[in-house]
Scaffold this motif. Structure first.
Motif, mmCIF file in Angstrom:
data_model
loop_
_atom_site.group_PDB
_atom_site.id
_atom_site.type_symbol
_atom_site.label_atom_id
_atom_site.label_comp_id
_atom_site.label_asym_id
_atom_site.label_seq_id
_atom_site.Cartn_x
_atom_site.Cartn_y
_atom_site.Cartn_z
ATOM 1 N N ALA A 194 48.793 48.857 21.018
ATOM 2 C CA ALA A 194 48.176 47.952 21.978
ATOM 3 C C ALA A 194 48.680 48.289 23.375
ATOM 4 O O ALA A 194 49.887 48.346 23.610
ATOM 5 N N LEU A 195 47.756 48.522 24.293
ATOM 6 C CA LEU A 195 48.100 48.876 25.663
ATOM 7 C C LEU A 195 47.581 47.815 26.631
ATOM 8 O O LEU A 195 46.530 47.207 26.396
ATOM 9 N N PHE A 196 48.321 47.613 27.711
ATOM 10 C CA PHE A 196 47.970 46.642 28.756
ATOM 11 C C PHE A 196 47.857 47.427 30.057
ATOM 12 O O PHE A 196 48.840 47.952 30.562
ATOM 13 N N ASP A 197 46.631 47.534 30.584
ATOM 14 C CA ASP A 197 46.434 48.154 31.901
ATOM 15 C C ASP A 197 46.729 47.084 32.936
ATOM 16 O O ASP A 197 45.917 46.192 33.180
ATOM 17 N N SER A 198 47.907 47.172 33.537
ATOM 18 C CA SER A 198 48.382 46.093 34.405
ATOM 19 C C SER A 198 47.770 46.109 35.793
ATOM 20 O O SER A 198 48.047 45.212 36.598
ATOM 21 N N HIS A 199 46.914 47.114 36.072
ATOM 22 C CA HIS A 199 46.297 47.168 37.397
ATOM 23 C C HIS A 199 45.077 48.082 37.350
ATOM 24 O O HIS A 199 45.211 49.311 37.322
ATOM 25 N N CYS A 200 43.896 47.499 37.313
ATOM 26 C CA CYS A 200 42.671 48.292 37.406
ATOM 27 C C CYS A 200 41.603 47.459 38.093
ATOM 28 O O CYS A 200 41.527 46.242 37.914
ATOM 29 N N HIS A 201 40.797 48.126 38.900
ATOM 30 C CA HIS A 201 39.717 47.439 39.626
ATOM 31 C C HIS A 201 38.417 47.645 38.848
ATOM 32 O O HIS A 201 37.497 48.322 39.298
ATOM 33 N N PHE A 202 38.363 47.027 37.676
ATOM 34 C CA PHE A 202 37.263 47.249 36.752
ATOM 35 C C PHE A 202 35.989 46.525 37.195
ATOM 36 O O PHE A 202 34.947 46.671 36.554
ATOM 37 N N ASP A 203 36.098 45.764 38.264
ATOM 38 C CA ASP A 203 34.912 45.077 38.803
ATOM 39 C C ASP A 203 34.162 45.928 39.821
ATOM 40 O O ASP A 203 33.093 45.521 40.286
ATOM 41 N N PHE A 204 34.677 47.094 40.182
ATOM 42 C CA PHE A 204 34.039 47.909 41.219
ATOM 43 C C PHE A 204 32.692 48.433 40.734
ATOM 44 O O PHE A 204 32.434 48.563 39.538
ATOM 45 N N ASP A 205 31.854 48.782 41.701
ATOM 46 C CA ASP A 205 30.464 49.149 41.403
ATOM 47 C C ASP A 205 30.338 50.318 40.438
ATOM 48 O O ASP A 205 29.359 50.402 39.691
ATOM 49 N N VAL A 206 31.309 51.232 40.434
ATOM 50 C CA VAL A 206 31.205 52.417 39.582
ATOM 51 C C VAL A 206 31.129 52.045 38.104
ATOM 52 O O VAL A 206 30.590 52.795 37.284
ATOM 53 N N PHE A 207 31.609 50.854 37.739
ATOM 54 C CA PHE A 207 31.569 50.405 36.348
ATOM 55 C C PHE A 207 30.438 49.418 36.070
ATOM 56 O O PHE A 207 30.229 49.034 34.914
ATOM 57 N N ALA A 208 29.726 49.019 37.110
ATOM 58 C CA ALA A 208 28.775 47.910 36.974
ATOM 59 C C ALA A 208 27.515 48.280 36.200
ATOM 60 O O ALA A 208 26.883 47.420 35.584
ATOM 61 N N GLY A 209 27.128 49.550 36.222
ATOM 62 C CA GLY A 209 25.862 49.946 35.617
ATOM 63 C C GLY A 209 25.771 49.631 34.141
ATOM 64 O O GLY A 209 24.740 49.165 33.663
ATOM 65 N N CYS A 216 61.942 48.096 32.513
ATOM 66 C CA CYS A 216 61.527 47.902 33.905
ATOM 67 C C CYS A 216 60.111 48.416 34.174
ATOM 68 O O CYS A 216 59.667 48.403 35.325
ATOM 69 N N ILE A 217 59.388 48.866 33.149
ATOM 70 C CA ILE A 217 58.154 49.616 33.365
ATOM 71 C C ILE A 217 56.931 48.867 32.864
ATOM 72 O O ILE A 217 56.956 48.222 31.811
ATOM 73 N N ALA A 218 55.836 48.966 33.640
ATOM 74 C CA ALA A 218 54.495 48.574 33.212
ATOM 75 C C ALA A 218 53.584 49.776 33.423
ATOM 76 O O ALA A 218 53.858 50.631 34.271
ATOM 77 N N LEU A 219 52.511 49.863 32.663
ATOM 78 C CA LEU A 219 51.551 50.957 32.795
ATOM 79 C C LEU A 219 50.304 50.486 33.515
ATOM 80 O O LEU A 219 49.896 49.325 33.388
ATOM 81 N N GLU A 220 49.673 51.398 34.249
ATOM 82 C CA GLU A 220 48.450 51.050 34.976
ATOM 83 C C GLU A 220 47.627 52.300 35.225
ATOM 84 O O GLU A 220 48.139 53.421 35.198
ATOM 85 N N ALA A 245 55.080 52.215 23.837
ATOM 86 C CA ALA A 245 53.943 51.296 23.910
ATOM 87 C C ALA A 245 54.359 49.878 23.528
ATOM 88 O O ALA A 245 53.979 48.905 24.190
ATOM 89 N N GLN A 246 55.145 49.747 22.485
ATOM 90 C CA GLN A 246 55.578 48.422 22.042
ATOM 91 C C GLN A 246 56.429 47.733 23.103
ATOM 92 O O GLN A 246 56.250 46.541 23.381
ATOM 93 N N LYS A 247 57.364 48.493 23.698
ATOM 94 C CA LYS A 247 58.246 47.895 24.690
ATOM 95 C C LYS A 247 57.487 47.513 25.954
ATOM 96 O O LYS A 247 57.693 46.433 26.521
ATOM 97 N N ILE A 248 56.583 48.372 26.403
ATOM 98 C CA ILE A 248 55.853 48.080 27.638
ATOM 99 C C ILE A 248 54.860 46.944 27.422
ATOM 100 O O ILE A 248 54.640 46.124 28.330
ATOM 101 N N TRP A 249 54.288 46.861 26.238
ATOM 102 C CA TRP A 249 53.432 45.706 25.927
ATOM 103 C C TRP A 249 54.247 44.412 26.031
ATOM 104 O O TRP A 249 53.801 43.424 26.623
ATOM 105 N N GLN A 250 55.459 44.453 25.499
ATOM 106 C CA GLN A 250 56.328 43.283 25.570
ATOM 107 C C GLN A 250 56.689 42.953 27.021
ATOM 108 O O GLN A 250 56.660 41.777 27.434
#
Length: 253
Positions: A2-17, A198-202, A242-247
């Motif tokens: 299980a992965l958590f993308d802690s920062h993505c602009h998934f609302d931008f137009d490039v994904f809207a189509g 101390c780490i998050a993924l994005e 992955a487990q630690k960063i999810w936590q």
């Protein structure tokens, strides 16, 4: 995993189509949660709508320093009021911070950031922080006005010593596509030394392109590439990381 993308602009137009198809691709890559930070008042309602519709999407409420022309200081001062009017609540305040590479008055940036920190502390929420060529200035503000409920320094690029200064302020370090570039020695070395706690993924999609995918919009589905690089740098198995960063990330939010 299980992965958590802690920062993505998934609302931008490039994904809207074909948004549902893009979301399916992210799910198939193991991305179970993602946080979309606001850039300004122009997309607050859009983010709330996406978060209400899709269980894996959370949002943050704030004004990016690049877009301050669209978000007056008065609007920032009303973040707390706006939070209380939302049906699907944001889980963080941001994206906010300091950027010396944009043509926005730096004194205004500082004032707006301080307003965000005040709102975050009042609402008992973490902050999503942006810093470009401004680490020392950001640290100075955080010393005067701590983020009492933690947060993430997004898109970190710098030395181990700089990273640890932010960790000491109660922040996770957002690790993105920059570590996939072999020439990014300073940041790669810093992240290799940084404790997993101390780490998050994005991804910062559609920005912060990943090595070998230059010229293409970045995408949450590429979060496993960053995970694989982190595994190589730290010489730790991907599953363990992955487990630690999810936590880390789910505990923060």
């Amino acid at each position: 995993m299980a992965l958590f993308d802690s920062h993505c602009h998934f609302d931008f137009d490039v994904f809207a189509g074909d948004f549902d198809a893009h979301l399916t691709q992210a799910r198939q890559a193991g991305v179970k949660r993602m946080l979309i930070p606001a850039i300004g008042k122009s997309n607050w309602s859009r983010l709330e709508s996406l978060s209400r519709r899709y269980n894996e999407i959370d949002w943050a409420l704030g004004c990016h320093p690049y877009f301050l022309s669209e978000c007056s200081i008065e609007q920032v001062d009303h973040i707390v009021t706006h939070f209380h009017t939302t049906h699907t609540k944001p889980i963080a305040i941001g994206e906010c911070g300091l950027d010396k590479m944009v043509e926005v008055d730096f004194a205004l940036q500082r004032q707006v950031l301080q307003s965000h920190l005040t709102a975050a502390n009042e609402l008992q929420l973490p902050v999503v922080l942006h810093s470009r060529k401004a680490h020392n200035d950001l640290l100075h503000i955080l010393k005067q006005q701590p983020a009492q409920f933690g947060g993430i320094l997004h898109g970190f690029s710098g030395s181990f010593q700089q990273a640890m200064q932010f960790v000491e302020k109660g922040l996770l370090i957002g690790v993105g596509g920059i570590i996939t570039y072999p020439r990014a020695n300073k940041t790669r070395n810093a992240i290799s030394e940084l404790p997993l706690e101390c780490i998050a993924l994005e991804t910062d999609a559609p920005d912060m392109p990943i090595n070998h995918f230059q010229g293409q919009p970045n995408h949450p589905k590429r979060l496993p590439v960053i995970l694989s690089t982190l595994s190589e740098l730290k010489q730790i198995e991907k599953q363990t990381i992955a487990q630690k960063i999810w936590q880390n990330t789910t505990s923060l939010f």
